[in-house]
Design a protein around this motif. Structure first.
Motif, PDB file in Angstrom:
ATOM      1  N   THR A 140      -1.275   1.226 -23.886  1.00 38.74           N
ATOM      2  CA  THR A 140      -0.265   0.371 -23.008  1.00 38.74           C
ATOM      3  C   THR A 140      -0.015   1.372 -21.791  1.00 38.74           C
ATOM      4  OG1 THR A 140       0.807  -0.599 -24.964  1.00 38.74           O
ATOM      5  CG2 THR A 140       2.248  -0.810 -22.909  1.00 38.74           C
ATOM      6  N   MET A 141       0.305   2.446 -21.776  1.00 35.82           N
ATOM      7  CA  MET A 141       0.539   3.222 -20.711  1.00 35.82           C
ATOM      8  C   MET A 141      -0.485   3.192 -19.711  1.00 35.82           C
ATOM      9  SD  MET A 141       3.647   4.466 -20.937  1.00 35.82           S
ATOM     10  CE  MET A 141       3.635   5.488 -19.567  1.00 35.82           C
ATOM     11  N   LEU A 142      -1.859   3.387 -20.206  1.00 35.01           N
ATOM     12  CA  LEU A 142      -3.059   3.394 -19.263  1.00 35.01           C
ATOM     13  C   LEU A 142      -3.357   1.874 -18.693  1.00 35.01           C
ATOM     14  CD1 LEU A 142      -5.584   5.132 -18.469  1.00 35.01           C
ATOM     15  CD2 LEU A 142      -6.657   3.955 -20.137  1.00 35.01           C
ATOM     16  N   ALA A 143      -3.072   1.040 -19.334  1.00 32.58           N
ATOM     17  CA  ALA A 143      -3.038  -0.284 -18.645  1.00 32.58           C
ATOM     18  C   ALA A 143      -1.783  -0.653 -17.789  1.00 32.58           C
ATOM     19  CB  ALA A 143      -3.161  -1.396 -19.789  1.00 32.58           C
ATOM     20  N   GLY A 144      -0.717  -0.006 -18.081  1.00 34.91           N
ATOM     21  CA  GLY A 144       0.205  -0.235 -17.223  1.00 34.91           C
ATOM     22  C   GLY A 144       0.132   0.466 -15.623  1.00 34.91           C
ATOM     23  N   ILE A 145      -0.313   1.956 -15.973  1.00 34.02           N
ATOM     24  CA  ILE A 145      -0.825   2.336 -14.904  1.00 34.02           C
ATOM     25  C   ILE A 145      -1.496   1.900 -13.844  1.00 34.02           C
ATOM     26  CG2 ILE A 145      -1.618   4.792 -13.926  1.00 34.02           C
ATOM     27  CD1 ILE A 145      -0.499   6.397 -16.484  1.00 34.02           C
ATOM     28  N   THR A 146      -2.688   1.483 -14.422  1.00 37.32           N
ATOM     29  CA  THR A 146      -3.631   0.921 -13.674  1.00 37.32           C
ATOM     30  C   THR A 146      -3.352  -0.547 -13.069  1.00 37.32           C
ATOM     31  OG1 THR A 146      -5.551   1.788 -15.101  1.00 37.32           O
ATOM     32  CG2 THR A 146      -5.995  -0.267 -13.628  1.00 37.32           C
ATOM     33  N   ALA A 147      -2.447  -1.357 -13.602  1.00 38.24           N
ATOM     34  CA  ALA A 147      -1.878  -2.433 -13.261  1.00 38.24           C
ATOM     35  C   ALA A 147      -1.143  -2.166 -12.016  1.00 38.24           C
ATOM     36  CB  ALA A 147      -1.070  -3.327 -14.171  1.00 38.24           C
ATOM     37  N   ALA A 148       0.022  -1.260 -12.234  1.00 46.90           N
ATOM     38  CA  ALA A 148       0.958  -0.928 -11.121  1.00 46.90           C
ATOM     39  C   ALA A 148       0.390  -0.325  -9.826  1.00 46.90           C
ATOM     40  CB  ALA A 148       1.965   0.140 -11.480  1.00 46.90           C
ATOM     41  N   THR A 149      -0.892   0.356 -10.355  1.00 48.24           N
ATOM     42  CA  THR A 149      -1.785   0.981  -9.018  1.00 48.24           C
ATOM     43  C   THR A 149      -2.302   0.028  -8.255  1.00 48.24           C
ATOM     44  OG1 THR A 149      -2.100   3.104 -10.319  1.00 48.24           O
ATOM     45  CG2 THR A 149      -3.658   2.612  -8.442  1.00 48.24           C
ATOM     46  N   ILE A 150      -3.184  -0.978  -8.831  1.00 45.67           N
ATOM     47  CA  ILE A 150      -3.539  -2.168  -8.068  1.00 45.67           C
ATOM     48  C   ILE A 150      -2.760  -2.839  -7.602  1.00 45.67           C
ATOM     49  CG2 ILE A 150      -5.095  -4.113  -8.714  1.00 45.67           C
ATOM     50  CD1 ILE A 150      -6.368  -2.790 -10.975  1.00 45.67           C
ATOM     51  N   ALA A 151      -1.431  -3.035  -7.927  1.00 47.52           N
ATOM     52  CA  ALA A 151      -0.561  -3.957  -7.185  1.00 47.52           C
ATOM     53  C   ALA A 151       0.007  -3.416  -6.221  1.00 47.52           C
ATOM     54  CB  ALA A 151       0.433  -4.411  -8.304  1.00 47.52           C
ATOM     55  N   LEU A 152       0.436  -2.082  -6.078  1.00 47.81           N
ATOM     56  CA  LEU A 152       1.308  -1.486  -5.064  1.00 47.81           C
ATOM     57  C   LEU A 152       0.457  -0.707  -4.148  1.00 47.81           C
ATOM     58  CD1 LEU A 152       4.101  -0.444  -7.380  1.00 47.81           C
ATOM     59  CD2 LEU A 152       3.905  -2.314  -6.093  1.00 47.81           C
ATOM     60  N   VAL A 153      -0.396   0.156  -4.600  1.00 50.02           N
ATOM     61  CA  VAL A 153      -1.239   1.151  -3.770  1.00 50.02           C
ATOM     62  C   VAL A 153      -1.718   0.567  -2.626  1.00 50.02           C
ATOM     63  CG1 VAL A 153      -2.968   3.011  -3.733  1.00 50.02           C
ATOM     64  CG2 VAL A 153      -1.239   2.933  -5.559  1.00 50.02           C
ATOM     65  N   PRO A 154      -2.424  -0.668  -2.654  1.00 44.44           N
ATOM     66  CA  PRO A 154      -3.101  -1.009  -1.443  1.00 44.44           C
ATOM     67  C   PRO A 154      -2.324  -1.354  -0.183  1.00 44.44           C
ATOM     68  CG  PRO A 154      -4.058  -2.300  -3.502  1.00 44.44           C
ATOM     69  CD  PRO A 154      -2.954  -1.476  -3.782  1.00 44.44           C
ATOM     70  N   PHE A 155      -0.901  -1.834  -0.518  1.00 45.88           N
ATOM     71  CA  PHE A 155      -0.127  -1.912   0.561  1.00 45.88           C
ATOM     72  C   PHE A 155       0.220  -0.184   1.341  1.00 45.88           C
ATOM     73  CE2 PHE A 155       0.905  -5.338  -2.254  1.00 45.88           C
ATOM     74  CZ  PHE A 155       1.213  -6.337  -1.376  1.00 45.88           C
ATOM     75  N   ALA A 156       0.460   0.677   0.543  1.00 42.38           N
ATOM     76  CA  ALA A 156       0.564   2.198   0.903  1.00 42.38           C
ATOM     77  C   ALA A 156      -0.716   2.573   1.654  1.00 42.38           C
ATOM     78  CB  ALA A 156       0.776   2.887  -0.064  1.00 42.38           C
ATOM     79  N   SER A 157      -1.971   2.030   1.407  1.00 46.24           N
ATOM     80  CA  SER A 157      -3.104   2.438   1.996  1.00 46.24           C
ATOM     81  C   SER A 157      -3.205   1.778   3.272  1.00 46.24           C
ATOM     82  CB  SER A 157      -4.240   2.083   1.145  1.00 46.24           C
ATOM     83  OG  SER A 157      -4.347   2.818  -0.077  1.00 46.24           O
ATOM     84  N   ALA A 158      -2.935   0.583   3.230  1.00 44.43           N
ATOM     85  CA  ALA A 158      -2.967  -0.124   4.370  1.00 44.43           C
ATOM     86  C   ALA A 158      -1.861   0.289   5.527  1.00 44.43           C
ATOM     87  CB  ALA A 158      -2.637  -1.647   4.293  1.00 44.43           C
ATOM     88  N   ALA A 159      -0.755   0.760   5.134  1.00 44.45           N
ATOM     89  CA  ALA A 159       0.104   1.310   6.151  1.00 44.45           C
ATOM     90  C   ALA A 159      -0.564   2.668   6.569  1.00 44.45           C
ATOM     91  CB  ALA A 159       1.498   1.524   5.411  1.00 44.45           C
ATOM     92  N   ALA A 160      -1.125   3.442   5.810  1.00 44.42           N
ATOM     93  CA  ALA A 160      -1.446   4.830   6.286  1.00 44.42           C
ATOM     94  C   ALA A 160      -2.699   4.391   7.025  1.00 44.42           C
ATOM     95  CB  ALA A 160      -2.164   5.361   5.094  1.00 44.42           C
ATOM     96  N   ILE A 161      -3.643   3.340   6.999  1.00 38.10           N
ATOM     97  CA  ILE A 161      -4.657   3.362   8.081  1.00 38.10           C
ATOM     98  C   ILE A 161      -3.923   2.717   9.292  1.00 38.10           C
ATOM     99  CG2 ILE A 161      -6.505   1.583   8.649  1.00 38.10           C
ATOM    100  CD1 ILE A 161      -7.173   1.538   5.514  1.00 38.10           C
ATOM    101  N   ARG A 162      -2.851   1.907   9.226  1.00 39.02           N
ATOM    102  CA  ARG A 162      -2.276   1.607  10.278  1.00 39.02           C
ATOM    103  C   ARG A 162      -1.702   2.656  11.342  1.00 39.02           C
ATOM    104  NH1 ARG A 162      -0.391  -2.418   6.935  1.00 39.02           N
ATOM    105  NH2 ARG A 162      -1.529  -4.662   7.256  1.00 39.02           N
ATOM    106  N   VAL A 163      -1.129   3.612  10.587  1.00 41.18           N
ATOM    107  CA  VAL A 163      -0.573   4.673  11.274  1.00 41.18           C
ATOM    108  C   VAL A 163      -1.708   5.610  11.859  1.00 41.18           C
ATOM    109  CG1 VAL A 163       0.560   6.862  10.972  1.00 41.18           C
ATOM    110  CG2 VAL A 163       1.527   4.912   9.888  1.00 41.18           C
ATOM    111  N   ASN A 164      -2.868   5.841  11.076  1.00 43.70           N
ATOM    112  CA  ASN A 164      -3.960   6.650  11.612  1.00 43.70           C
ATOM    113  C   ASN A 164      -4.694   6.131  12.669  1.00 43.70           C
ATOM    114  OD1 ASN A 164      -3.511   8.902   9.922  1.00 43.70           O
ATOM    115  ND2 ASN A 164      -4.486   8.070   8.139  1.00 43.70           N
ATOM    116  N   LEU A 165      -4.819   4.671  12.917  1.00 44.15           N
ATOM    117  CA  LEU A 165      -5.254   3.999  13.927  1.00 44.15           C
ATOM    118  C   LEU A 165      -4.752   3.859  15.288  1.00 44.15           C
ATOM    119  CD1 LEU A 165      -7.117   1.137  12.189  1.00 44.15           C
ATOM    120  CD2 LEU A 165      -8.228   3.522  12.856  1.00 44.15           C
ATOM    121  N   ARG A 166      -3.227   4.356  15.293  1.00 45.69           N
ATOM    122  CA  ARG A 166      -2.637   4.352  16.530  1.00 45.69           C
ATOM    123  C   ARG A 166      -2.909   5.118  17.444  1.00 45.69           C
ATOM    124  NH1 ARG A 166       3.570   3.336  13.820  1.00 45.69           N
ATOM    125  NH2 ARG A 166       3.322   1.260  13.021  1.00 45.69           N
TER     126      ARG A 166
END
Length: 218
Positions: free
Chosen positions: A192-218
């Motif tokens: 359950t913990m492994l599945a939960g970590i993966t689900a939360a990662t897939i749901a949330l981390v792409p938004f943080a990655s996109a924000a990091a890219i936008r900052v680095n491209l400025r």
């Protein structure tokens, strides 16, 4: 999106970060362990789950710096950032391409490599389940690290330092799931913990990655 995925798969293979690199490193790790700890089957069986998961984790690190590097160098990343496609979706496709070229081959080859470490028979199913659940999180978290270091010269070491601490929960619960499966213990909690970590990662981390890219491209 399918065209972008196909392009990334071709680039990953041409750049040398394809199917063979991660598998070769995984095999080297699994092969060297018996030389270090001895050939005793009972000892290898006890540590097999941790060694297999550690090998898979380190193999995933090898090609992380290439996720955005080629796009940044030829200017494609700027075009993707301003395209009508959400940047979060682009990041997700990048992570999927990395998983297909790195994580999926590890999942398929892990049972063969587990034989070298005398992994107990009941653990093979849970080894596959744990890697199938956990390796997508490694790719998504690796994409976040690559987004933070995009454009930096010699950012590979910094990328590893940033990503490795984020990998620890997945490593712990993945190895624990295999260990409990080998010993016939209850596997609900680590599963359950492994599945939960993966689900939360897939749901949330792409938004943080996109924000990091936008900052680095400025």
């Amino acid at each position: 999106m399918i065209a972008l995925l196909t392009r990334d798969l071709r680039l990953a293979i041409r750049a040398g970060g394809g199917f063979g690199l991660g598998l070769a490193f995984f095999l080297i790790v699994v092969t060297l362990v018996p030389f270090g700890v001895g050939p005793q089957g009972d000892i290898l069986a006890r540590i097999a789950s941790g060694i297999l998961w550690l090998g898979a984790l380190l193999a995933c690190l090898l090609s992380l710096d290439r996720i955005f590097a080629l796009d940044y160098e030829d200017g494609s990343l700027d075009l993707l950032a301003t395209a009508p496609i959400p940047l979060e979706a682009v990041v997700t496709v990048k992570a999927l391409a990395h998983w297909i070229t790195t994580g999926l081959p590890l999942v398929l080859a892990a049972p063969l490599f587990a034989v070298l470490l005398h992994l107990p028979g009941p653990a093979y199913l849970w080894l596959e389940v744990s890697l199938l659940l956990g390796t997508p999180a490694l790719s998504v978290l690796g994409t976040f690290g690559a987004a933070l270091t995009v454009g930096l010269k010699r950012g590979g070491l910094l990328l590893s330092l940033l990503v490795l601490p984020l990998y620890v929960p997945t490593l712990i619960f993945g190895a624990e799931l295999v260990r409990r499966g080998a010993e016939g213990m209850a596997i609900e909690v680590p599963l359950t913990m492994l599945a939960g970590i993966t689900a939360a990662t897939i749901a949330l981390v792409p938004f943080a990655s996109a924000a990091a890219i936008r900052v680095n491209l400025r």
